[in-house]
Design an enzyme around this catalytic site. Sequence first.
Site: not given
Ligand code: IPM
Ligand code: MN
Length: 357
Positions: A192, A248
């Site tokens: 971004k 994510d």
């Molecule tokens: C993932 C999950 C995790 C992250 C969380 C649960 C900490 O969403 O492994 O994708 O955000 O990395």
């Molecule tokens: Mn995740």
Amino acid sequence: MKEYNIVVLKGDGIGPEIVDEALKVLDAAGDKYGFKFNYDYRLMGGCAIDATGEPLPQETVDACKVADCVFLGAVGGPKWDTLPGKQRPEAGLLGIRGALGLYANLRPAKIFEPLKSASPIKDSIIGDGLDIMIVRELTGGIYFGERGRREVDGSPAAYDTEMYSVPEIERIARTAFNMAMKRNKKLTSVDKANVLESSRLWRETVIRISAEFPEVELNHMYVDNCAMQLVRNPGQFDVIVTSNIFGDILSDEASMISGSIGMLASASLADGKMGLYEPIHGSAPDIAGQQKANPLATILSAAMMLQYSFDEKDAAKSIEDAVNEALTKARTPDIYEEGFNKVTTSEMGDLVVSLLK
Ligand code: IPM
Ligand code: MN
Ligand code: NAD
């Protein structure tokens, strides 16, 4: 016989159900290809909080450090949602990623041929298929930056910090360029940079590292556009490299193209052979304990473990082939289509085992 020592973290919610199926498949692969797994079961997440008061007991960290690698289901759930941040199950997961230095998270989003019709994306958009490797930075950025609460103009406020150092960007960029070299030599760096200073440093650094990989075609894309392009024309992507938070979010989005989040595996790697293998989805509290979960993402994570930590490429490929074949016969509820056998979590695991033999 070769033996591999694996710490198993079943976790919470559907974690234990899906991990049990993956271990069945691993044992069957071991029988077929002549190796054996020793499983060391440890606690992390909500189950660890209940048993010990903390999400990541030191003895779990110590066991992981001496193991060949770590295999995880998922952590978290409503029972622990009101705990302060550092005491939550998710803090255990971030903690183990940090403690093992697992900075590179590989999330392959691909569509298995029999599942093309189960994808919510039209055939005309999927075209010849989907095969994207998302390389997500995993131990930096806003998930690890300073956070807290303070008062602003007399009102409560909260902050989180996105920060990346040049070495952190350099190493994940090299991981992604090396991955692109093994694939179609096309890398999209997602940021971004039109708004965030951390993204501008990310982009400058990726461009500088690109000089080491002259054969790779590099392009840059803003994350909002990338979210849109993933459903408009997913075939344009080969390897995507991005920050912890963007990776994510984009990987959950990409998983849906493949039919279900229950299909997407991941490998979290450090320098060297240490790895943690887990599905990208969570503990799915809404279906936990009901034998409704799709175990294939976890089974495919076991295949990634064989490939990346143990170099057992034939065994890994045979698991992927068995999964592909299983999808022509049976479906868990998340990927169910008329005309298929509707199966439970453990029936799907058994089917993959029988096809592997
Ligand atoms: C993932 C999950 C995790 C992250 C969380 C649960 C900490 O969403 O492994 O994708 O955000 O990395
Ligand atoms: Mn995740
Ligand atoms: P989730 O991925 O657990 O579930 C989202 C939706 O997808 C739910 O409807 C769920 O039933 C479905 N789903 C997920 N995995 C499935 C599978 N294998 N088969 C069939 N359906 C599946 O995400 P969420 O609901 O946002 O989070 C639930 C909990 O999991 C939270 O505590 C969250 O923090 C945690 N979480 C953990 C991890 C992890 O351990 N790596 C990852 C993501 C979320």
